[in-house]
Scaffold this motif. Structure first.
Motif, PDB file in Angstrom:
ATOM      1  N   GLY A  33     -45.818  53.967 -42.739  1.00  0.00           N
ATOM      2  CA  GLY A  33     -44.685  52.937 -43.405  1.00  0.00           C
ATOM      3  C   GLY A  33     -43.198  53.504 -43.355  1.00  0.00           C
ATOM      4  N   PHE A  34     -43.050  54.882 -42.600  1.00  0.00           N
ATOM      5  CA  PHE A  34     -41.558  55.176 -42.770  1.00  0.00           C
ATOM      6  C   PHE A  34     -40.472  54.250 -42.195  1.00  0.00           C
ATOM      7  N   THR A  35     -39.328  54.347 -42.538  1.00  0.00           N
ATOM      8  CA  THR A  35     -38.215  53.623 -41.909  1.00  0.00           C
ATOM      9  C   THR A  35     -37.486  54.210 -40.942  1.00  0.00           C
ATOM     10  N   ARG A  36     -37.634  55.637 -40.970  1.00  0.00           N
ATOM     11  CA  ARG A  36     -36.749  56.407 -40.204  1.00  0.00           C
ATOM     12  C   ARG A  36     -37.523  57.657 -39.759  1.00  0.00           C
ATOM     13  N   VAL A  37     -37.603  58.160 -38.490  1.00  0.00           N
ATOM     14  CA  VAL A  37     -38.229  59.327 -38.272  1.00  0.00           C
ATOM     15  C   VAL A  37     -36.795  59.915 -37.504  1.00  0.00           C
ATOM     16  N   HIS A  38     -36.764  61.543 -37.750  1.00  0.00           N
ATOM     17  CA  HIS A  38     -35.868  62.067 -37.055  1.00  0.00           C
ATOM     18  C   HIS A  38     -36.566  63.435 -36.768  1.00  0.00           C
ATOM     19  N   ALA A  39     -35.974  64.077 -35.544  1.00  0.00           N
ATOM     20  CA  ALA A  39     -36.184  65.268 -35.002  1.00  0.00           C
ATOM     21  C   ALA A  39     -34.925  66.110 -34.653  1.00  0.00           C
ATOM     22  N   GLU A  40     -35.089  67.632 -34.794  1.00  0.00           N
ATOM     23  CA  GLU A  40     -33.846  68.483 -34.138  1.00  0.00           C
ATOM     24  C   GLU A  40     -34.506  69.247 -33.057  1.00  0.00           C
ATOM     25  N   CYS A  41     -33.567  69.762 -32.137  1.00  0.00           N
ATOM     26  CA  CYS A  41     -33.874  70.675 -31.223  1.00  0.00           C
ATOM     27  C   CYS A  41     -32.484  71.509 -30.880  1.00  0.00           C
ATOM     28  N   HIS A  42     -32.675  72.603 -30.248  1.00  0.00           N
ATOM     29  CA  HIS A  42     -31.707  73.692 -30.323  1.00  0.00           C
ATOM     30  C   HIS A  42     -30.624  73.037 -29.154  1.00  0.00           C
ATOM     31  N   GLY A  43     -29.354  73.304 -28.942  1.00  0.00           N
ATOM     32  CA  GLY A  43     -28.524  72.842 -28.003  1.00  0.00           C
ATOM     33  C   GLY A  43     -28.719  73.536 -26.572  1.00  0.00           C
ATOM     34  N   ASP A  44     -29.693  74.795 -26.818  1.00  0.00           N
ATOM     35  CA  ASP A  44     -29.738  75.263 -25.425  1.00  0.00           C
ATOM     36  C   ASP A  44     -31.390  75.164 -24.950  1.00  0.00           C
ATOM     37  N   ASN A  45     -31.691  74.118 -25.332  1.00  0.00           N
ATOM     38  CA  ASN A  45     -33.284  73.623 -25.034  1.00  0.00           C
ATOM     39  C   ASN A  45     -33.128  72.215 -24.415  1.00  0.00           C
ATOM     40  N   PRO A  46     -32.716  71.956 -23.241  1.00  0.00           N
ATOM     41  CA  PRO A  46     -32.376  70.799 -22.674  1.00  0.00           C
ATOM     42  C   PRO A  46     -33.698  69.901 -22.391  1.00  0.00           C
ATOM     43  N   ALA A  47     -34.848  70.867 -22.199  1.00  0.00           N
ATOM     44  CA  ALA A  47     -35.935  70.058 -22.077  1.00  0.00           C
ATOM     45  C   ALA A  47     -36.412  69.377 -23.481  1.00  0.00           C
ATOM     46  N   SER A  48     -36.112  70.025 -24.516  1.00  0.00           N
ATOM     47  CA  SER A  48     -36.465  69.319 -25.607  1.00  0.00           C
ATOM     48  C   SER A  48     -35.783  68.110 -25.989  1.00  0.00           C
ATOM     49  N   ARG A  86     -34.317  66.290 -23.678  1.00  0.00           N
ATOM     50  CA  ARG A  86     -34.993  65.186 -22.917  1.00  0.00           C
ATOM     51  C   ARG A  86     -36.339  64.355 -23.395  1.00  0.00           C
ATOM     52  N   VAL A  87     -37.241  65.310 -24.147  1.00  0.00           N
ATOM     53  CA  VAL A  87     -38.412  64.971 -24.803  1.00  0.00           C
ATOM     54  C   VAL A  87     -38.101  63.778 -25.745  1.00  0.00           C
ATOM     55  N   LEU A  88     -37.137  64.107 -26.839  1.00  0.00           N
ATOM     56  CA  LEU A  88     -36.634  63.248 -27.740  1.00  0.00           C
ATOM     57  C   LEU A  88     -35.967  61.755 -27.088  1.00  0.00           C
ATOM     58  N   GLU A  89     -35.268  62.016 -26.119  1.00  0.00           N
ATOM     59  CA  GLU A  89     -34.583  60.730 -25.616  1.00  0.00           C
ATOM     60  C   GLU A  89     -35.631  60.017 -24.936  1.00  0.00           C
ATOM     61  N   LYS A  90     -36.498  60.521 -24.023  1.00  0.00           N
ATOM     62  CA  LYS A  90     -37.726  59.920 -23.380  1.00  0.00           C
ATOM     63  C   LYS A  90     -38.378  59.179 -24.331  1.00  0.00           C
ATOM     64  N   ALA A  91     -38.728  59.839 -25.598  1.00  0.00           N
ATOM     65  CA  ALA A  91     -39.642  59.263 -26.541  1.00  0.00           C
ATOM     66  C   ALA A  91     -38.802  58.188 -27.308  1.00  0.00           C
ATOM     67  N   GLY A  92     -37.621  57.826 -27.133  1.00  0.00           N
ATOM     68  CA  GLY A  92     -36.914  56.707 -27.562  1.00  0.00           C
ATOM     69  C   GLY A  92     -36.208  56.987 -28.725  1.00  0.00           C
ATOM     70  N   MET A  93     -36.123  58.351 -28.884  1.00  0.00           N
ATOM     71  CA  MET A  93     -34.943  58.607 -30.108  1.00  0.00           C
ATOM     72  C   MET A  93     -33.750  58.514 -29.811  1.00  0.00           C
ATOM     73  N   THR A  94     -32.486  58.243 -30.517  1.00  0.00           N
ATOM     74  CA  THR A  94     -31.088  58.319 -30.331  1.00  0.00           C
ATOM     75  C   THR A  94     -30.383  59.473 -30.625  1.00  0.00           C
ATOM     76  N   PHE A  95     -29.594  60.185 -29.974  1.00  0.00           N
ATOM     77  CA  PHE A  95     -28.691  61.249 -30.422  1.00  0.00           C
ATOM     78  C   PHE A  95     -27.731  60.905 -31.407  1.00  0.00           C
ATOM     79  N   GLU A  96     -27.879  61.790 -32.589  1.00  0.00           N
ATOM     80  CA  GLU A  96     -27.121  61.122 -33.977  1.00  0.00           C
ATOM     81  C   GLU A  96     -25.745  62.255 -33.795  1.00  0.00           C
ATOM     82  N   GLY A  97     -26.098  63.621 -33.214  1.00  0.00           N
ATOM     83  CA  GLY A  97     -24.868  64.572 -33.661  1.00  0.00           C
ATOM     84  C   GLY A  97     -25.320  65.896 -33.182  1.00  0.00           C
ATOM     85  N   ARG A  98     -24.461  66.793 -33.588  1.00  0.00           N
ATOM     86  CA  ARG A  98     -24.628  68.123 -33.085  1.00  0.00           C
ATOM     87  C   ARG A  98     -23.966  69.209 -34.292  1.00  0.00           C
TER      88      ARG A  98
END
Length: 176
Positions: A121-136, A138-150
């Motif tokens: 029942g959460f309204t928001r889910v967020h995740a972080e990855c390191h800027g030098d980890n382009p694979a992660s 891509r994972v978050l983008e392909k999973a349907g998450m939106t980039f929100e900041g650096r």
């Protein structure tokens, strides 16, 4: 998709289930690798009893072993960190190096986002990855998450600073 006890999630190729004591050797081996420490917020060297201790305190329905359905091999882990007051959750995940680049992380992240919205029942889910980890990233983008900041030079791991990239998904916008 979700088992009756809500502690198991099934996808096409994966079973996400509670960690078991027998998983400790694999977790210890993988999280002891310097390549993992460079991508995650874990110490290096990883403590000798780190996996056993973590598994003993893991939370069913929140901390999941990522298991291949076909072979029953544990290949990683994914966790839901709750911020109940704000009705949101953070995700943290990892996949063993030998299984990188096969879409398993994306499949697990997408399934746990769905679980966090529908079962928890959460309204928001967020995740972080390191800027030098382009694979992660891509994972978050392909999973349907939106980039929100650096956050620039936000983390120091092993031997260098890294930017932290922030991603999020909202239940009202989620298409799964």
């Amino acid at each position: 998709m979700f088992a009756d006890d809500q502690a198991r999630i099934e996808t096409d190729r994966l079973l996400l289930r509670p960690f078991e004591p027998a998983d400790a050797a694999m977790v210890q081996r993988e999280l002891s690798r310097v390549e993992m420490a460079r991508m995650l917020a874990i110490p290096h060297p990883y403590p000798e009893d780190g996996a056993t201790t973590w598994i003993a305190t893991s939370r069913p329905g929140r901390d999941f072993a990522i298991v291949l359905r076909e072979t029953h091999d544990v290949i990683g882990g994914i966790s839901v960190i709750e911020y109940e007051k704000h009705r949101r959750a953070a995700l943290a995940y990892w996949v063993a190096i030998d299984f990188w680049g096969r879409g398993y992380a994306t499949e697990a992240v997408r399934a746990v986002i769905e679980y966090a919205f529908r079962a928890l029942g959460f309204t928001r889910v967020h995740a972080e990855c390191h800027g030098d980890n382009p694979a992660s990233q891509r994972v978050l983008e392909k999973a349907g998450m939106t980039f929100e900041g650096r956050l620039r030079q936000h983390s120091f791991r092993v031997d260098r600073f890294a930017d932290k990239l922030l991603f999020g998904a909202l239940r009202d916008e989620w298409t799964g």
